[in-house]
Write an enzyme that holds these catalytic residues in place. Structure first.
Site, short mmCIF file in Angstrom:
data_model
loop_
_atom_site.label_atom_id
_atom_site.label_comp_id
_atom_site.label_asym_id
_atom_site.label_seq_id
_atom_site.Cartn_x
_atom_site.Cartn_y
_atom_site.Cartn_z
N CYS A 221 8.42 -45.67 22.30
CA CYS A 221 9.61 -46.40 21.83
C CYS A 221 10.83 -45.89 22.59
O CYS A 221 11.25 -44.74 22.41
CB CYS A 221 9.75 -46.16 20.33
SG CYS A 221 11.28 -46.76 19.63
N CYS A 224 13.92 -45.27 20.38
CA CYS A 224 13.81 -44.03 19.60
C CYS A 224 14.00 -42.80 20.48
O CYS A 224 14.74 -41.88 20.13
CB CYS A 224 12.43 -43.92 18.95
SG CYS A 224 11.87 -45.40 18.12
N ASP A 225 13.30 -42.74 21.60
CA ASP A 225 13.19 -41.48 22.34
C ASP A 225 13.87 -41.49 23.72
O ASP A 225 13.96 -40.44 24.36
CB ASP A 225 11.70 -41.11 22.51
CG ASP A 225 11.04 -40.93 21.15
OD1 ASP A 225 11.74 -40.48 20.23
OD2 ASP A 225 9.85 -41.24 21.00
C1 LIG Z 1 5.12 -41.84 18.40
C2 LIG Z 1 6.09 -42.71 17.62
C3 LIG Z 1 7.45 -42.37 17.61
C4 LIG Z 1 8.35 -43.13 16.89
N1 LIG Z 1 9.66 -42.75 16.89
C5 LIG Z 1 10.55 -43.44 16.15
C6 LIG Z 1 11.91 -43.02 16.08
O1 LIG Z 1 12.31 -42.02 16.66
N2 LIG Z 1 12.76 -43.78 15.32
C7 LIG Z 1 12.37 -44.92 14.66
O2 LIG Z 1 13.17 -45.57 13.98
N3 LIG Z 1 11.07 -45.34 14.73
C8 LIG Z 1 10.16 -44.63 15.45
N4 LIG Z 1 8.86 -45.06 15.52
C9 LIG Z 1 8.46 -46.30 14.82
C10 LIG Z 1 8.34 -46.05 13.29
O3 LIG Z 1 7.57 -44.89 13.04
C11 LIG Z 1 7.74 -47.27 12.61
O4 LIG Z 1 8.56 -48.38 12.88
C12 LIG Z 1 7.65 -47.08 11.08
O5 LIG Z 1 6.90 -45.94 10.73
C13 LIG Z 1 7.01 -48.31 10.45
O6 LIG Z 1 6.87 -48.08 9.08
P1 LIG Z 1 5.80 -48.92 8.22
O7 LIG Z 1 5.84 -48.32 6.85
O8 LIG Z 1 6.07 -50.36 8.36
O9 LIG Z 1 4.39 -48.68 8.92
P2 LIG Z 1 3.61 -47.33 9.29
O10 LIG Z 1 4.53 -46.21 9.53
O11 LIG Z 1 2.67 -47.73 10.36
O12 LIG Z 1 2.81 -47.00 7.95
C14 LIG Z 1 1.73 -47.80 7.54
C15 LIG Z 1 0.78 -46.96 6.71
O13 LIG Z 1 -0.29 -47.78 6.26
C16 LIG Z 1 -1.51 -47.05 6.36
N5 LIG Z 1 -2.63 -47.99 6.50
C17 LIG Z 1 -2.86 -48.85 7.53
N6 LIG Z 1 -3.99 -49.54 7.30
C18 LIG Z 1 -4.49 -49.09 6.11
C19 LIG Z 1 -5.65 -49.41 5.35
N7 LIG Z 1 -6.55 -50.33 5.75
N8 LIG Z 1 -5.87 -48.73 4.19
C20 LIG Z 1 -4.97 -47.79 3.74
N9 LIG Z 1 -3.85 -47.46 4.43
C21 LIG Z 1 -3.61 -48.11 5.60
C22 LIG Z 1 -1.34 -46.20 7.61
O14 LIG Z 1 -2.19 -45.07 7.57
C23 LIG Z 1 0.14 -45.82 7.52
O15 LIG Z 1 0.34 -44.60 6.83
C24 LIG Z 1 7.91 -44.29 16.20
C25 LIG Z 1 6.56 -44.64 16.21
C26 LIG Z 1 5.65 -43.85 16.91
C27 LIG Z 1 4.18 -44.22 16.92
#
Ligand SMILES: Cc1cc2nc3c(=O)[nH]c(=O)nc-3n(C[C@H](O)[C@H](O)[C@H](O)COP(=O)(O)OP(=O)(O)OC[C@H]3O[C@@H](n4cnc5c(N)ncnc54)[C@H](O)[C@@H]3O)c2cc1C
Length: 413
Positions: A221, A224-225
């Site tokens: 991202c 982000c980074d």
């Molecule tokens: C390496 C990295 C760095 C990042 N850095 C930043 C940053 O600096 N700033 C920023 O704003 N954003 C950053 N992001 C993006 C940010 O983390 C995501 O946009 C955010 O976490 C999305 O939140 P979410 O709750 O929609 O989904 P997610 O964080 O993806 O959470 C979804 C959850 O659902 C669970 N899940 C999925 N499928 C199933 C299933 N079948 N059964 C049970 N559980 C399930 C997963 O295990 C997960 O815990 C980064 C992402 C990554 C990968």
């Protein structure tokens, strides 16, 4: 538990060792790894524990108890993870415990909406695996992803949310007015409403070193980074719209951006291609693949490259690498349901379900609520949703928006 409290004895070739390590990693549980192929003391220890047999993985805990070839369920039980809900029915079940799911949960639980969150790995989702979140409002010095996730979990627990871990959701179903969720241990839970907040995952190259330097030189991202790389040299892997657009963004921070494209051309729009190719800070290497990430003192320093046309090899010194080869939504468990997905598999919600004045089936008497899916009473928020912005703050914001829509929906059923 701390890393010194769990020791996994195994070998690099053993699939059950890899599964156990992956389970601990996904739940953010630190451990010490001893490869008994390389550590004779370790091998001796395993043989002693197993009465003369060399069985791996053998996993030793702080109280000196140990498990041999445990299943994931046995590991979860030993680690005290809550894997069974206290009841079968709730007002709301939230699928996924990332920023979107946990934020929605704390909103609904504060309003006395009886809420269960089901998560397969660590709470906090992708944010939990992020070294540092530097763009979180209210954290002037940034915040470690793991700390942010723990705080979010504590906050939702304070309002009485019930949290399940180590439970993979395998499907959803509808019975009369209820929606239900199936998990991989065979449990079924029902609710008056569901929120899909299962996020997405960035595609990886799957080459050596890539996961070792995640957050320490390997990123997904630029928003982000990118600001961590002011005046430095970065590489971008990919040749589509994201790779080219994010490269342009990275030029605002990095002094040099090298784009590594596997094929001989970009798959981006002509306007963007033009901007990239004429940009003085950007170099493009065609037919180039990364075959290894290497580094020093736990920080990425070099990429080993391969020219897939000439077979030539090269080492590129680099400060950081950004991989943009696609993003997959975690929506496989929706297969066979009537939830409408876009062509990439992300969940369609709200006004995007309307075609002119025409509402989808099931919505004869009202428009879908904000963030409601094609099935009344099932909502979606965060990275799993079509057109979401893939940021922690917006995922949390969508979680709160979904919670307010769910509150309105529940008044009607
Ligand atoms: C390496 C990295 C760095 C990042 N850095 C930043 C940053 O600096 N700033 C920023 O704003 N954003 C950053 N992001 C993006 C940010 O983390 C995501 O946009 C955010 O976490 C999305 O939140 P979410 O709750 O929609 O989904 P997610 O964080 O993806 O959470 C979804 C959850 O659902 C669970 N899940 C999925 N499928 C199933 C299933 N079948 N059964 C049970 N559980 C399930 C997963 O295990 C997960 O815990 C980064 C992402 C990554 C990968």
């Amino acid at each position: 538990m701390t890393s010194s409290e769990i020791t996994v004895y195994g070998a690099h070739w053993c699939p059950d060792c890899r599964r156990s390590k992956q389970f601990l990693g996904e739940h953010q549980i630190p451990y010490r790894w001893i490869d008994i192929e390389e550590d004779l003391e370790g091998e001796k220890f395993v043989i002693e524990k197993n009465e003369g047999k060399r069985i791996i993985p053998t996993i030793v805990f702080s109280d000196e108890s140990f498990l041999v070839e445990p299943t994931n369920a046995e590991l979860a039980q030993k680690l005290g993870l809550k894997t069974k809900a206290s009841r079968n029915h709730y007002d709301l079940i939230i699928l996924g415990g990332g920023p979107a799911g946990l934020t929605a949960a704390l909103y609904t639980a504060r309003e006395a909406i009886d809420t269960l969150v089901i998560e397969r790995a660590a709470f906090g989702g992708q944010a939990a695996g992020t070294e540092k979140l530097d763009n979180m409002p209210g954290f002037p010095d940034g915040v470690a992803g793991i700390e942010f996730s723990q705080r979010l979990r504590q906050q939702s627990e304070r309002f009485g949310v019930e949290l399940l871990q180590a439970q993979d959701i395998t499907g959803i179903y509808h019975r009369d007015n209820y929606h239900g969720v199936k998990t991989d241990d065979g449990s079924n839970y029902s609710a008056r409403a569901l929120l899909i907040a299962t996020g997405s995952r960035y595609r990886r190259l799957g080459v050596p070193g890539e996961s070792d330097y995640l957050g320490a030189g390997v990123h997904f991202c630029a928003t982000c980074d990118g600001p961590f790389y002011k005046g430095k040299a970065v590489a971008v892997v990919g040749g589509g719209n994201s790779a080219t657009e994010e490269s342009l963004l990275l030029t605002k921070f990095a002094s040099r951006v090298t784009i590594l494209v596997r094929s001989a051309n970009f798959k981006a729009s002509a306007v963007i291609q033009e901007k990239v190719l004429s940009h003085p800070q950007i170099d493009v290497r065609w037919n180039t693949e990364v075959h290894e990430f290497t580094g020093k003192d736990s920080k990425l320093t070099e990429l080993k490259l391969l020219n897939n046309r000439t077979g030539g090899k090269e080492t590129l010194p680099i400060d950081g690498a950004f991989i943009f080869i696609g993003l997959d939504p975690n929506t496989g468990f929706l297969e066979g349901s009537r939830i409408l997905l876009d062509r990439w598999g992300f969940v369609t919600t709200g006004h995007a379900l309307l075609h002119g004045d025409k509402r989808p089936a099931g919505f004869e008497n009202r428009d879908p609520y904000l963030l409601e899916t094609s099935i009344p009473g099932i909502f979606a928020a965060g990275d799993v949703r079509d057109s979401s912005t893939k940021q922690v703050v917006s995922a949390a914001g969508e979680g709160s928006t979904a919670a307010l829509s769910i509150r309105e929906y529940l008044k009607s059923v």
